[in-house]
Motif scaffolding. Sequence first.
Motif, short mmCIF file in Angstrom:
data_model
loop_
_atom_site.label_atom_id
_atom_site.label_comp_id
_atom_site.label_asym_id
_atom_site.label_seq_id
_atom_site.Cartn_x
_atom_site.Cartn_y
_atom_site.Cartn_z
N UNK A 21 0.82 -1.21 0.00
CA UNK A 21 0.00 0.00 0.00
C UNK A 21 0.86 1.27 0.00
N UNK A 79 0.48 5.13 -0.92
CA UNK A 79 0.22 5.85 0.32
C UNK A 79 -1.22 5.75 0.79
N UNK A 80 -1.93 4.72 0.34
CA UNK A 80 -3.30 4.50 0.80
C UNK A 80 -3.38 3.12 1.44
N UNK A 81 -3.82 3.10 2.70
CA UNK A 81 -3.94 1.84 3.43
C UNK A 81 -5.22 1.13 2.99
N UNK A 106 -1.89 -6.06 7.92
CA UNK A 106 -1.88 -4.78 7.20
C UNK A 106 -0.52 -4.11 7.36
N UNK A 107 0.09 -3.80 6.21
CA UNK A 107 1.42 -3.16 6.20
C UNK A 107 1.46 -1.85 6.98
N UNK A 108 0.37 -1.10 6.94
CA UNK A 108 0.41 0.23 7.55
C UNK A 108 0.52 0.19 9.06
N UNK A 155 -4.86 -8.52 2.62
CA UNK A 155 -4.59 -7.27 3.36
C UNK A 155 -5.90 -6.87 4.03
N UNK A 197 -3.11 6.77 11.93
CA UNK A 197 -2.74 5.82 10.88
C UNK A 197 -3.98 5.42 10.07
N UNK A 225 -5.23 7.07 6.76
CA UNK A 225 -4.70 6.74 5.43
C UNK A 225 -5.55 5.69 4.74
N UNK A 226 -6.53 5.14 5.46
CA UNK A 226 -7.44 4.15 4.89
C UNK A 226 -8.60 4.84 4.14
N UNK A 227 -8.70 6.14 4.25
CA UNK A 227 -9.85 6.85 3.68
C UNK A 227 -9.57 7.30 2.25
N UNK A 232 -8.36 8.96 -0.63
CA UNK A 232 -7.21 9.86 -0.58
C UNK A 232 -7.45 11.21 -1.26
#
Lengths: 384, 351
Positions: free
Chosen positions: A55, A59-61, B53-55, B82, B120, B123-125, B127
Amino acid sequence: MERCAVIGVGQTKHAAKRDDLSMIGLVREAATRALEDAGLTFRDIDAVVIGKAPDMFEGVMMPELFLAEALGAVGKPMMRVHTAGSVGGSTAIVAAHLVSAGIHQRVLTVAYEKQSESDAMWALSPKYPFQPPLMAGAGGYFAPLIRAYIRRSNAPNDVGVRVAVKDRLNALKNPYAHLKMPEISAAQVEASPMLWDPIRYLETCPSSDGACAMVLSSETAARSAPHRPAWVHATATRSEPNLFAGRDQVNPRAGRDCAAALYKQAGITDPRKQLDAAEIYVPFSWFEPMWMENLGFAPEGEGWKMTLEGATALGGDMPINPSGGVMSSNPIGASGMLRFAEAALQVRGQAGEHQVEGAKLAMGHAYGGGSQFFAMWIVGDARP
Amino acid sequence: MATREIAVVSFAQTNSRRNELDETEMLLPVITEAVKRSGIARSDIGFTCSGSCDYLGGRPFSFVMVIDAIGAWPPIEESHVEMDGAFALYEAWVRLQHGDIDAALVYAFGKSSQGDLPDVMVTQLDPYYVAPLWPDSISLAALQARAMLDEKRCTELEMAEIAVRNRKSAKANPHAHLKGDHLAANLLGEPYAVAPLRRHDCPPITDGATAIVLAAGDLARKVCKRPAFIRGIDHRIEPHALGLRDLTRSPSTKLAGERAGVGKGKIDVAELHAPFTHQEVILRDALGLGAEVDVNPSGGALGANPMMVAGLNRIGEAAQRILDGKANRVLAHATSGPCLQQNLVCVLEAE
C-alpha cells in the motif's frame, strides 16, 4: 469442482505516469474493458477480488475500501489479496477458486499499481529491526542472485542484453505496453548505465501506472460469453521463507514445486514441448534464463542457451513474453495478472500482433518477495 | 449450493496487550499451539492463509518475515489478504471446498501500537476527498454515534452499559486486554473523548496474533470431539463514501447474516466485532439478535482490539464455545473499514 473460464480481459495503456486518471479511473479503465470483452456490466458480477503490491506504493492503506463503489462491489463480497510481487497472479487464483468451488458464477478480478503516486524504491527499502538495511530496492536485492547464476552456469555476458532487446521488440507489437523503443539494440543496452552490477539501466523493468482486469466465469456462464473463453487448466501457488542457511535463491524450491504441482494438474510432462507460449515474470533481463531452468523448460545451467538460440523469441519454439513482459510494462501489483491475462489472450487468439500462431496452451507466472512467493496458471483453448 | 463441511478444530491467541514483541515472535507460539491442539500434523495442512496490514507495522510486506513462524519448508501453498484474518478464514474455507485438501491454517497479526493508530487509520480513507480533511478513526465513529443518538436508536446510558457489560465479561477471558467492574452512571460523569464518545466507548489499542485450524468433515470428527462446523459464511461491502450510507444501519451485515443463515435457528452466543459501543446496537439490530442471545462473552473488541486480528478472534471465541461444549449454535461477525463499511458473518454449529 466446477470448471473456470476467462471470458473477459482488459488492461490500461501502461505509462510512467497516467496523470489523466485517478486510482479510481485507472482500475475502471481495465475493469470496464474486461466487462465489455465479456459482454457484461458491473451488475452481472457476483464478487470482486482485487490485488496490489504494498500500500505504500500509493500511500493509501487498504485502498480496496475506497474503490468499492468504482468497481461496482457495493452489496457484494469484495476481497483484497497481497502476496508481494506475485500478487497479480495469486489474486487471479483466489478469484478462480471462488468459481471452481462453485460459490460464484461470475467474478471480476482486478490488479493495479499507480507507481507515480509514490516512490517504489523508497517503499521497498525499509529498515527492518535486526536486519541489515538494504536501501537498494529490488535491483539491489536481485543483482547478487544474478551474479551467482552467471557463475554457476558459465553463461556468456550478453544473455541479459539479448533478453532486454527481445522483450522491447515484442512490446512494439503490444498497444498497451509502456516502453516503446523502436531503435532498441544490443549496443544501446550495453551502453546504458550499470545500476546494480550486472544489471544495466536498460536491463531493468520500468516503473509504471497500470491495471489489469479479468472476468472469470463458470462453464454455464461461459456458454453465453460473446468471445471464445480461455479455460483454466491448472493453478498453483507456493511460498517459502526468505532467509535461512542453505536456501537456494537462484533456483528456489518453491518455484520448482509450484511448477511441478501445476504441470501435474494440467497433465503436462514436457512443458517446453506442450506449452505454446508463456508469460513469465522477468523484472530484470537475466531472470528469463533463470526461470527457464526453475520452470523445467531447460536443464539446470542451460536456460541461457534458449535465449541465445532464439527459442524464447516470438517465432521461437518456446515464446516467452510475447507481450513485451514486465521488462516493458511494470505496474507492480498488476504485473502478475498481466502475465495471466496475456496467457489467456494467446489461447483466445486475441493477442493481435504479438499472437503466437495457433497457441492452444499457455502459462502465466508471477513471483514475489525474495524469489519466495510463486503463483502460476495454465490456460487452454479447449475445455479441460 | 451444496458446500463441503468445514469446521474450526482449534484456536489459539496471544494474551492481548501492548507488547515489545515483533510480529514473528507474537505468532510463533500461537501457531505452534493451534497446530498442536488441532491434532493435525503440519504436513497434513494443505493451505495456509493470513490477514495483516502493512500500515500497522509501517513497512511493506509485513507478512513476508512472519513466514518464519509457520515452518514453510518444504514450500507450502499459501496466500495472504490485506484484511482482517476473518477474511483469510473465508479464503481458506473456499480453498477447502475443492476437496483435494482436508486441513488449513489461518492466522492474523497486528501491531496496533507501533504508530498513532487513530491517525494511521486516516490513510485508509478516500485519498482525494476525505483523507486530506484528516478525520481520525475515533472522530468518524463519533459521527456515527451522533447519528445514532439523533435518531434515538440508543442513548449515552445504553452505550455506557454496553461498555460495562463487555469489560465485565472480559474479566473471565485471560486473553483480554481491558477488563474490570464499572458503573454506567459513573462512566457518564467522565468527559467526552470525541463527543458523544467517552473513553469507555472506545476500544483499547492492542497488539496481538491469533491462529485457527480448519478441517473438513471426517478429519474434523477424527481429531476433535466437538468440531465447530461452519454452516454459513458470507461477507458484503458498502460504499466507502459516508454520505452515501445511513450510518445508523448496517445493510451489509444484514445481507451477510441472511446468506449465512443466521435466522435458521436459535443463536446461543454471538461474538460481534464492534470496536465502539454504539456499533453493537447497530449490529444486533442488523442480525436480529434478541435480548436472550449472549453477546460477546469474551469481552469483544472493547476488551481487546488487535487490528486485523479482532475479527478472526470473534470466530475463534465463538467456535471455542462449541469446542468447550458450552454452546450449540453460535454467530461470529467481523468488520473492516470506517463505520462498519465491510462485514462478514459466520454461523457455526455443533453436530
